[in-house]
Design an enzyme around this catalytic site. Structure first.
Site, mmCIF file in Angstrom:
data_model
loop_
_atom_site.group_PDB
_atom_site.id
_atom_site.type_symbol
_atom_site.label_atom_id
_atom_site.label_comp_id
_atom_site.label_asym_id
_atom_site.label_seq_id
_atom_site.Cartn_x
_atom_site.Cartn_y
_atom_site.Cartn_z
ATOM 1 N N CYS A 1 58.693 116.729 -52.217
ATOM 2 C CA CYS A 1 60.147 116.763 -52.292
ATOM 3 C C CYS A 1 60.624 115.588 -53.143
ATOM 4 O O CYS A 1 59.886 114.639 -53.377
ATOM 5 C CB CYS A 1 60.740 116.652 -50.902
ATOM 6 N N ARG B 1 60.402 118.352 -58.604
ATOM 7 C CA ARG B 1 59.542 118.005 -57.466
ATOM 8 C C ARG B 1 59.559 119.079 -56.388
ATOM 9 O O ARG B 1 58.676 119.122 -55.536
ATOM 10 C CB ARG B 1 60.032 116.703 -56.817
ATOM 11 N N TRP C 1 60.824 121.013 -51.083
ATOM 12 C CA TRP C 1 59.749 122.002 -51.224
ATOM 13 C C TRP C 1 59.278 122.250 -49.802
ATOM 14 O O TRP C 1 58.648 121.397 -49.188
ATOM 15 C CB TRP C 1 58.629 121.445 -52.099
ATOM 16 N N ASN D 1 59.767 113.099 -47.202
ATOM 17 C CA ASN D 1 58.731 113.760 -47.981
ATOM 18 C C ASN D 1 57.436 113.557 -47.203
ATOM 19 O O ASN D 1 57.086 112.421 -46.907
ATOM 20 C CB ASN D 1 58.649 113.084 -49.367
ATOM 21 N N GLY D 2 56.746 114.624 -46.836
ATOM 22 C CA GLY D 2 55.516 114.469 -46.061
ATOM 23 C C GLY D 2 55.502 115.447 -44.905
ATOM 24 O O GLY D 2 56.329 116.364 -44.832
ATOM 25 N N GLU E 1 41.771 126.030 -68.045
ATOM 26 C CA GLU E 1 43.142 125.522 -68.175
ATOM 27 C C GLU E 1 44.058 126.592 -68.777
ATOM 28 O O GLU E 1 45.216 126.735 -68.369
ATOM 29 C CB GLU E 1 43.141 124.239 -69.023
ATOM 30 N N LYS F 1 47.377 127.942 -66.945
ATOM 31 C CA LYS F 1 48.710 127.976 -67.575
ATOM 32 C C LYS F 1 49.278 129.390 -67.517
ATOM 33 O O LYS F 1 50.463 129.580 -67.233
ATOM 34 C CB LYS F 1 48.648 127.517 -69.046
ATOM 35 N N GLU G 1 50.365 130.200 -63.780
ATOM 36 C CA GLU G 1 51.505 129.507 -63.188
ATOM 37 C C GLU G 1 52.797 129.754 -63.956
ATOM 38 O O GLU G 1 53.876 129.766 -63.350
ATOM 39 C CB GLU G 1 51.231 128.003 -63.026
ATOM 40 N N HIS H 1 27.119 138.479 -65.136
ATOM 41 C CA HIS H 1 26.699 138.417 -63.731
ATOM 42 C C HIS H 1 27.779 138.936 -62.791
ATOM 43 O O HIS H 1 27.749 138.634 -61.609
ATOM 44 C CB HIS H 1 26.311 136.984 -63.372
ATOM 45 N N LYS I 1 55.843 119.738 -58.845
ATOM 46 C CA LYS I 1 55.140 118.957 -59.871
ATOM 47 C C LYS I 1 54.061 118.054 -59.270
ATOM 48 O O LYS I 1 52.968 117.953 -59.809
ATOM 49 C CB LYS I 1 56.165 118.114 -60.634
HETATM 50 C C1 AGP Z 1 49.196 122.213 -63.617
HETATM 51 O O1 AGP Z 1 50.023 122.637 -64.608
HETATM 52 C C2 AGP Z 1 49.837 121.437 -62.524
HETATM 53 N N1 AGP Z 1 50.827 120.558 -62.938
HETATM 54 C C3 AGP Z 1 48.821 120.895 -61.506
HETATM 55 O O2 AGP Z 1 47.650 121.628 -61.514
HETATM 56 C C4 AGP Z 1 48.493 119.389 -61.632
HETATM 57 O O3 AGP Z 1 47.672 119.156 -62.732
HETATM 58 C C5 AGP Z 1 47.819 118.931 -60.344
HETATM 59 O O4 AGP Z 1 48.704 119.148 -59.269
HETATM 60 C C6 AGP Z 1 47.411 117.481 -60.391
HETATM 61 O O5 AGP Z 1 48.501 116.637 -60.595
HETATM 62 P P1 AGP Z 1 48.315 115.133 -61.016
HETATM 63 O O6 AGP Z 1 47.752 115.121 -62.383
HETATM 64 O O7 AGP Z 1 49.688 114.543 -60.950
HETATM 65 O O8 AGP Z 1 47.376 114.523 -60.022
#
Ligand code: AGP
Length: 616
Positions: free
Chosen positions: A2, A27, A77, A103-104, A489, A493, A496, A512, A611
């Site tokens: 959050c 966030r 969140w 947050n938590g 990756e 992308k 998401e 396989h 994020k």
């Molecule tokens: C991917 O696009 C995300 N933003 C996510 O996988 C991110 O890389 C992951 O949560 C790790 O975040 P960080 O690099 O802040 O540790």
């Protein structure tokens, strides 16, 4: 996950809090709220709404808040309780004198709630956070001031928390606390005003002088400054530092989305990162923040790289660098798996964590496990002062600037550049690289910003290639060697941003199992650059084509054989094999972006994501 913001000072708080929430919306974005201590006195005024900040704005427009110079705000969140007006923060106790944002996860909230209910407290939400407000209320009622009440309350909570609270009994004061790795609490020092936030992004429009709370620290702010304490009751010394991040660089500018801006910023972000870590003439590495970690580069027998999501994929590229350049055994691990496996390691293993935010809970917990095992640690991080940089023995900083798109782009490429620099430094310290080879690698890396820039000049052409995914719901991404993390990756992308099901696979694994999926409706993106395993990937593409599968290949410029073999090809310039990931990821970022755009997705804030992931 959050976002938290608090303000106290001489200006009106509401516009500052709402602007801060917009800066923090990446966030978490399922509900938002603010609470103000009215200038005229009396109970805090609270406004909160399910949905994005625009919903909150509309609610405040319809029912304006009173003038106030102290307040808190939150963007949520959801963890406990679905997104709703009632579950949105801030939360109050049974009375309305105290308000809390959080947050938590309060892991013992059910027991606390039962206990508080027995004592007559009535709850209005399904959240764990509301128990914090009731506990604070009891502590205030028993005569504690807000700082002491926060300390007492934190002592009752199980789990990791970042908390900020206000009470009408102490106008002009806000108190924050950090326990564990639920996220940062950053203190902003303004002129006659003070702020707290979960994130630098919301503070930068007001100040660059900031302090980060460490684990088990509390802070009390009023307009004159901050006082710090620890959870055990002693005073704490916390010095603010000036961060170099430029608030203007955090603006979206003319771009439609932050993500687009951040993809396009990659040449500059790479140039800044490379410039911060080395000079080209003469070829010299300038990794200044390795401090206590540098001697370990010589002593360790192996490297273990950990991270999550995109940062884990960067770590996978880094494994190649440590093995190929420094000739050190290297492995990677998902931080959340690593921490629960009772891993076997000690001072012989250098643990390299990769985290753009420096606040990802799984990474921080993995670092705790590494610390307890006596392993030296270096972190690759884009956020100065963040928790990973405090826990590690040394840091290699990336200079990507703030990344606001939830999906990472420029922090991926800059983390790879930083890992390349760290592998070079390790090779140098261990005497595994000649001056000439070092200079060659440095020159090669320094050429990459321009090459990535050239890639981005073809943005429209690459985006056009995404037309072939218009109707598809499944895409396979294949890669080998250093291109495997790029396939993973690229698939991440795609998932998401566009919500299209995408699988990243080691190309050698295809026969396989995954090859059973191939039909004319199941396209493959094949990473087929010039690295040593190109001929193997050619065979994989042949096998897919033989089964009527469509292939979009990422190939080296001039590779006519592959251009003819694939249904469509996107080219990358010829670059040294180890640096090909930096060039090859660009078309995959653009393909995912364009696919999401064509489907009308919320590119900066994809559904269900946040994020920075600060809960397990
Ligand atoms: C991917 O696009 C995300 N933003 C996510 O996988 C991110 O890389 C992951 O949560 C790790 O975040 P960080 O690099 O802040 O540790």
């Amino acid at each position: 996950m959050c976002g938290i913001i608090a303000y106290t000072g001489s200006r009106q708080a509401a516009p500052i809090l709402l602007a801060g929430l917009r800066d923090l919306e990446y966030r978490g974005y399922d509900s938002a709220g603010v609470a103000l201590l009215p200038e005229s006195g009396g109970e805090p005024a609270v406004a909160k709404r399910r949905g994005k900040i625009a919903e909150l704005d509309a609610a405040i427009g319809a029912k304006p808040l009173p003038p106030a110079r102290t307040g808190i705000g939150h963007t949520r969140w959801a963890t406990h309780g679905a997104p709703s007006d009632a579950n949105a923060h801030p939360h109050t106790g049974s009375g309305s004198e105290v308000v809390v944002v959080h947050n938590g996860i309060v892991e013992n909230y059910a027991a606390l709630r039962a206990e508080l209910s027995e004592r007559g407290h009535a709850f209005e939400s399904e959240t764990d956070t509301e128990t914090i407000a009731h506990l604070l209320e009891e502590a205030l009622d028993s005569g504690s001031d807000l700082l002491a009440a926060m300390r007492e309350t934190c002592g009752r909570l199980a789990g990791s928390q970042a908390i900020v609270a206000l009470t009408s009994r102490e106008p002009g004061v806000a108190v924050g606390a950090r326990i564990g790795h639920a996220g940062a609490v950053v203190v902003g020092y303004g002129e006659g005003e003070m702020l707290l936030s979960s994130d630098l992004a919301a503070l930068l429009p007001h100040t660059r002088d900031v302090a980060f709370l460490a684990d088990r620290q509390l802070v009390r702010i009023d307009e004159r400054g901050a006082t710090y304490a620890t959870l055990d009751g002693s005073a704490a010394e916390v010095e603010p530092r000036t961060v170099s991040l430029d608030p203007a660089s955090a603006a979206r500018g003319p771009y439609e989305t932050y993500m687009l801006k951040e993809i396009m910023e990659q040449p500059a972000a790479l140039a800044d990162t490379i410039g911060g870590l080395m000079t080209v003439e003469p070829a010299r590495l300038t990794l200044d923040d390795l401090a206590e970690a540098r001697p370990w580069l010589e002593r360790v027998e192996r490297v273990l790289l950990v991270g999550m999501g995109t940062s884990l994929h960067a770590a996978m590229v880094g494994r190649w660098y440590f093995e190929q350049i420094a000739r050190l055994p290297a492995d990677i691990d998902n931080a959340s798996e690593f921490r629960y496996r009772e891993p076997v390691l000690g001072p012989e293993t250098l643990v390299v964590s990769v985290s753009q935010s420096g606040e990802t809970v799984d990474v921080l917990e993995a670092m705790n496990v590494a610390r307890a095992s006596g392993a030296p640690q270096i972190t690759i991080c884009n956020t100065p002062g963040s928790q990973t940089t405090r826990v590690a023995d040394g840091a290699v900083h990336t200079y990507a600037g703030l990344e606001r798109g939830v999906a990472s782009s420029k922090t991926f490429t800059t983390s790879i550049a930083a890992l390349f620099a760290l592998a070079l430094e390790t090779a140098r310290v261990r005497g595994r690289i000649s001056d000439d080879d070092l200079a060659r690698h440095v020159r090669d890396l320094a050429a990459m910003p321009e090459i990535v820039g050239r890639q981005l000049e073809s943005f429209d052409a690459i985006a056009k290639a995404a037309d072939r995914f218009r109707a598809t719901e499944h895409i396979l991404f294949l890669g080998r060697g250093p291109a495997l993390p790029i396939a993973l990756e690229g698939a991440l992308k795609m998932k998401e941003l566009s919500y299209v099901h995408a699988e990243g696979y080691a190309a050698g694994e295809m026969k396989h199992g995954p090859i059973a999926l191939i039909d004319p409706k199941f396209p493959t993106v094949a990473l087929a650059g010039q690295h040593a395993l190109r001929s193997k990937i050619v065979s994989n593409i042949e096998q897919i084509r033989a089964r009527d599968g469509e292939v979009l290949a990422i190939v080296t410029e001039g590779d006519d054989e592959l251009i003819a073999l694939a249904n469509e090809a996107l080219t990358v310039p010829p670059v040294p094999a180890l640096l090909e990931p930096l060039a090859a990821i660009v078309p995959l970022q653009v393909l995912a972006y364009a696919t999401a755009d064509a489907r009308g997705r919320d590119i900066d804030q994809p559904r269900n994501l946040a994020k920075t992931v600060t809960v397990e």
